[in-house]
Design a protein around this motif. Structure first.
Motif, PDB file in Angstrom:
ATOM      1  N   ILE A 233       0.843  -1.207   0.000  1.00  0.00           N
ATOM      2  CA  ILE A 233       0.000   0.000   0.000  1.00  0.00           C
ATOM      3  C   ILE A 233       0.878   1.257   0.000  1.00  0.00           C
ATOM      4  CG2 ILE A 233      -1.654   1.323   1.362  1.00  0.00           C
ATOM      5  CD1 ILE A 233      -2.851  -1.367   2.273  1.00  0.00           C
ATOM      6  N   LEU A 234       1.937   1.240   0.829  1.00  0.00           N
ATOM      7  CA  LEU A 234       2.869   2.374   0.839  1.00  0.00           C
ATOM      8  C   LEU A 234       3.577   2.514  -0.504  1.00  0.00           C
ATOM      9  CD1 LEU A 234       4.565   2.230   4.366  1.00  0.00           C
ATOM     10  CD2 LEU A 234       3.024   3.993   3.464  1.00  0.00           C
ATOM     11  N   THR A 235       3.933   1.377  -1.096  1.00  0.00           N
ATOM     12  CA  THR A 235       4.599   1.405  -2.411  1.00  0.00           C
ATOM     13  C   THR A 235       3.701   2.057  -3.453  1.00  0.00           C
ATOM     14  OG1 THR A 235       5.815  -0.620  -1.865  1.00  0.00           O
ATOM     15  CG2 THR A 235       5.686  -0.001  -4.194  1.00  0.00           C
ATOM     16  N   ILE A 236       2.417   1.706  -3.411  1.00  0.00           N
ATOM     17  CA  ILE A 236       1.462   2.301  -4.355  1.00  0.00           C
ATOM     18  C   ILE A 236       1.373   3.814  -4.122  1.00  0.00           C
ATOM     19  CG2 ILE A 236      -0.970   2.404  -5.019  1.00  0.00           C
ATOM     20  CD1 ILE A 236      -1.131  -0.599  -4.256  1.00  0.00           C
ATOM     21  N   GLY A 237       1.237   4.206  -2.833  1.00  0.00           N
ATOM     22  CA  GLY A 237       1.092   5.624  -2.525  1.00  0.00           C
ATOM     23  C   GLY A 237       2.308   6.446  -2.904  1.00  0.00           C
ATOM     24  N   VAL A 238       3.486   5.988  -2.512  1.00  0.00           N
ATOM     25  CA  VAL A 238       4.720   6.736  -2.797  1.00  0.00           C
ATOM     26  C   VAL A 238       4.989   6.796  -4.301  1.00  0.00           C
ATOM     27  CG1 VAL A 238       7.235   6.729  -2.499  1.00  0.00           C
ATOM     28  CG2 VAL A 238       5.745   6.212  -0.552  1.00  0.00           C
ATOM     29  N   SER A 239       4.818   5.656  -4.980  1.00  0.00           N
ATOM     30  CA  SER A 239       5.063   5.630  -6.435  1.00  0.00           C
ATOM     31  C   SER A 239       4.082   6.531  -7.167  1.00  0.00           C
ATOM     32  CB  SER A 239       4.951   4.190  -6.962  1.00  0.00           C
ATOM     33  OG  SER A 239       5.903   3.352  -6.362  1.00  0.00           O
ATOM     34  N   ALA A 240       2.823   6.524  -6.728  1.00  0.00           N
ATOM     35  CA  ALA A 240       1.809   7.363  -7.374  1.00  0.00           C
ATOM     36  C   ALA A 240       2.134   8.848  -7.187  1.00  0.00           C
ATOM     37  CB  ALA A 240       0.429   7.050  -6.810  1.00  0.00           C
ATOM     38  N   ILE A 241       2.538   9.234  -5.970  1.00  0.00           N
ATOM     39  CA  ILE A 241       2.877  10.645  -5.709  1.00  0.00           C
ATOM     40  C   ILE A 241       4.078  11.075  -6.546  1.00  0.00           C
ATOM     41  CG2 ILE A 241       3.767  12.231  -3.950  1.00  0.00           C
ATOM     42  CD1 ILE A 241       2.065  10.654  -1.906  1.00  0.00           C
ATOM     43  N   LEU A 242       5.114  10.223  -6.574  1.00  0.00           N
ATOM     44  CA  LEU A 242       6.293  10.550  -7.385  1.00  0.00           C
ATOM     45  C   LEU A 242       5.925  10.633  -8.872  1.00  0.00           C
ATOM     46  CD1 LEU A 242       9.032   8.299  -5.694  1.00  0.00           C
ATOM     47  CD2 LEU A 242       8.793  10.794  -5.562  1.00  0.00           C
ATOM     48  N   GLY A 243       5.085   9.708  -9.322  1.00  0.00           N
ATOM     49  CA  GLY A 243       4.669   9.714 -10.723  1.00  0.00           C
ATOM     50  C   GLY A 243       3.901  10.979 -11.078  1.00  0.00           C
ATOM     51  N   ILE A 244       3.008  11.414 -10.184  1.00  0.00           N
ATOM     52  CA  ILE A 244       2.231  12.638 -10.431  1.00  0.00           C
ATOM     53  C   ILE A 244       3.153  13.855 -10.482  1.00  0.00           C
ATOM     54  CG2 ILE A 244       0.549  14.209  -9.397  1.00  0.00           C
ATOM     55  CD1 ILE A 244      -0.947  11.707  -8.397  1.00  0.00           C
ATOM     56  N   LEU A 245       4.108  13.904  -9.540  1.00  0.00           N
ATOM     57  CA  LEU A 245       5.044  15.043  -9.522  1.00  0.00           C
ATOM     58  C   LEU A 245       5.854  15.110 -10.817  1.00  0.00           C
ATOM     59  CD1 LEU A 245       6.343  14.837  -5.826  1.00  0.00           C
ATOM     60  CD2 LEU A 245       4.740  16.500  -6.808  1.00  0.00           C
ATOM     61  N   ILE A 246       6.313  13.954 -11.285  1.00  0.00           N
ATOM     62  CA  ILE A 246       7.091  13.926 -12.535  1.00  0.00           C
ATOM     63  C   ILE A 246       6.208  14.273 -13.726  1.00  0.00           C
ATOM     64  CG2 ILE A 246       8.366  12.405 -14.112  1.00  0.00           C
ATOM     65  CD1 ILE A 246       9.358  10.908 -11.617  1.00  0.00           C
ATOM     66  N   PHE A 247       4.988  13.728 -13.743  1.00  0.00           N
ATOM     67  CA  PHE A 247       4.067  13.958 -14.866  1.00  0.00           C
ATOM     68  C   PHE A 247       3.670  15.434 -14.958  1.00  0.00           C
ATOM     69  CE2 PHE A 247      -0.262  13.545 -16.827  1.00  0.00           C
ATOM     70  CZ  PHE A 247       0.169  13.076 -18.061  1.00  0.00           C
ATOM     71  N   ARG A 248       3.549  16.099 -13.803  1.00  0.00           N
ATOM     72  CA  ARG A 248       3.189  17.525 -13.807  1.00  0.00           C
ATOM     73  C   ARG A 248       4.270  18.379 -14.449  1.00  0.00           C
ATOM     74  NH1 ARG A 248       0.825  18.390  -7.676  1.00  0.00           N
ATOM     75  NH2 ARG A 248      -1.352  17.827  -8.100  1.00  0.00           N
ATOM     76  N   ARG A 249       5.516  17.992 -14.239  1.00  0.00           N
ATOM     77  CA  ARG A 249       6.631  18.783 -14.759  1.00  0.00           C
ATOM     78  C   ARG A 249       7.062  18.347 -16.160  1.00  0.00           C
ATOM     79  NH1 ARG A 249       9.573  21.498 -10.784  1.00  0.00           N
ATOM     80  NH2 ARG A 249       8.725  21.283  -8.695  1.00  0.00           N
ATOM     81  N   LYS A 250       6.423  17.310 -16.658  1.00  0.00           N
ATOM     82  CA  LYS A 250       6.858  16.746 -17.943  1.00  0.00           C
ATOM     83  C   LYS A 250       6.489  17.666 -19.097  1.00  0.00           C
ATOM     84  CE  LYS A 250       8.941  12.989 -19.226  1.00  0.00           C
ATOM     85  NZ  LYS A 250      10.123  12.464 -18.510  1.00  0.00           N
ATOM     86  N   ASP A 251       7.429  17.863 -19.995  1.00  0.00           N
ATOM     87  CA  ASP A 251       7.143  18.604 -21.225  1.00  0.00           C
ATOM     88  C   ASP A 251       6.667  17.594 -22.266  1.00  0.00           C
ATOM     89  OD1 ASP A 251       6.986  20.438 -23.230  1.00  0.00           O
ATOM     90  OD2 ASP A 251       9.141  20.428 -23.681  1.00  0.00           O
ATOM     91  N   ILE A 252       5.370  17.559 -22.477  1.00  0.00           N
ATOM     92  CA  ILE A 252       4.795  16.561 -23.381  1.00  0.00           C
ATOM     93  C   ILE A 252       4.715  17.131 -24.792  1.00  0.00           C
ATOM     94  CG2 ILE A 252       2.801  15.076 -23.811  1.00  0.00           C
ATOM     95  CD1 ILE A 252       2.146  15.269 -20.848  1.00  0.00           C
ATOM     96  N   LYS A 253       5.361  16.448 -25.718  1.00  0.00           N
ATOM     97  CA  LYS A 253       5.391  16.943 -27.114  1.00  0.00           C
ATOM     98  C   LYS A 253       4.497  16.100 -28.011  1.00  0.00           C
ATOM     99  CE  LYS A 253      10.136  18.555 -26.503  1.00  0.00           C
ATOM    100  NZ  LYS A 253      11.551  18.442 -26.956  1.00  0.00           N
TER     101      LYS A 253
END
Length: 253
Positions: A233-253
């Motif tokens: 459960i912690l793995t899901i939560g931490v990975s999801a938060i990190l993924g969202i943070l990276i996705f927010r900053r991603k320059d999508i072309k």
């Protein structure tokens, strides 16, 4: 959010790679027990029952989970960066956090479906060939529910890591290649380094890479349940938060 999840489900249903994976794994799940059946029949050895087969080969399902998550991450998520779909949905007005959460939810459900193919199809086939037999004393119907439930939970944890990897690489080939190498090697690396470094040994002991091997244990002590449930459960939560943070900053072309 509900509509975003519906859209992702629609894309998953139309995803050829997802259905190809399901069909290929179903065929392998049917062929694998048959090899043992004919081999034991020709040598005169006792046949596996459904219960024995499930217990003996449950650990093999961990490889199916890792392989399924890596391939599905590459073709279901990363492929959208290359086709321009990700850019379109990112500019749809929804926040990137909601987009990532919806995609992760459906991706995890797709990976869960893949994770159940081997234990269910193989066990049903062996049961039809040789009967289900009996589970060892001390286990029962609750054992089967526990195994399937933990399989789903740990698959979701692997899927969360797989989604995080796609947010980093975005490229389909890199995602599949890195995910496979990471999932296959990480527990070997942690186990070997753990022999020399206590902190790494503790980290490995309380990681999904180690605990996934406990899914098939006949009995689980009460003291082991917290780690077995909280770690994924912690793995899901931490990975999801990190993924969202990276996705927010991603320059999508």
């Amino acid at each position: 959010m509900y509509n975003l999840i519906r859209v992702e489900f629609f894309k998953l249903r139309k995803n050829r790679s997802f259905w190809t994976l399901l069909i290929a794994l179903s065929v392998l799940s049917l062929a694998y027990p048959l090899l043992y059946y004919f081999d034991h029949r020709s040598s005169g050895e006792p046949q596996y029952t459904g219960a024995e087969f499930l217990l003996s080969f449950l650990s093999s399902n961990a490889y199916v989970i890792k392989f399924g998550v890596a391939v599905l991450a590459g073709f279901f998520i990363s492929n959208e960066y290359a086709t321009g779909v990700m850019k379109t949905i990112a500019s749809s007005g929804n926040t990137r956090g909601r987009l990532y959460a919806a995609k992760l939810t459906v991706f995890a459900i797709g990976a869960m479906a893949i994770s159940l193919v081997f234990p269910i199809v193989s066990t049903v086939e062996v049961t039809l060939l040789s009967g289900f037999g009996q589970l060892p004393e001390g286990s029962g119907a609750i054992f089967l529910l526990r195994v399937l439930g933990l399989t789903l939970l740990y698959t979701a944890a692997y899927a969360a890591i797989g989604a995080l990897i796609t947010a980093i690489f975005t490229d389909s080939g890199k995602t599949i290649g890195f995910s496979m190498i990471f999932f296959l090697m990480i527990d070997v690396i942690l186990a070997n380094v753990g022999y020399k470094v206590d902190f790494v040994n503790t980290l490995y002991k309380y990681s999904i890479f180690k605990l996934i091997g406990d899914i098939g244990r006949l009995t689980i002590e009460n003291g082991d349940w917290p780690a077995l449930l909280i770690v994924p459960i912690l793995t899901i939560g931490v990975s999801a938060i990190l993924g969202i943070l990276i996705f927010r900053r991603k320059d999508i072309k």
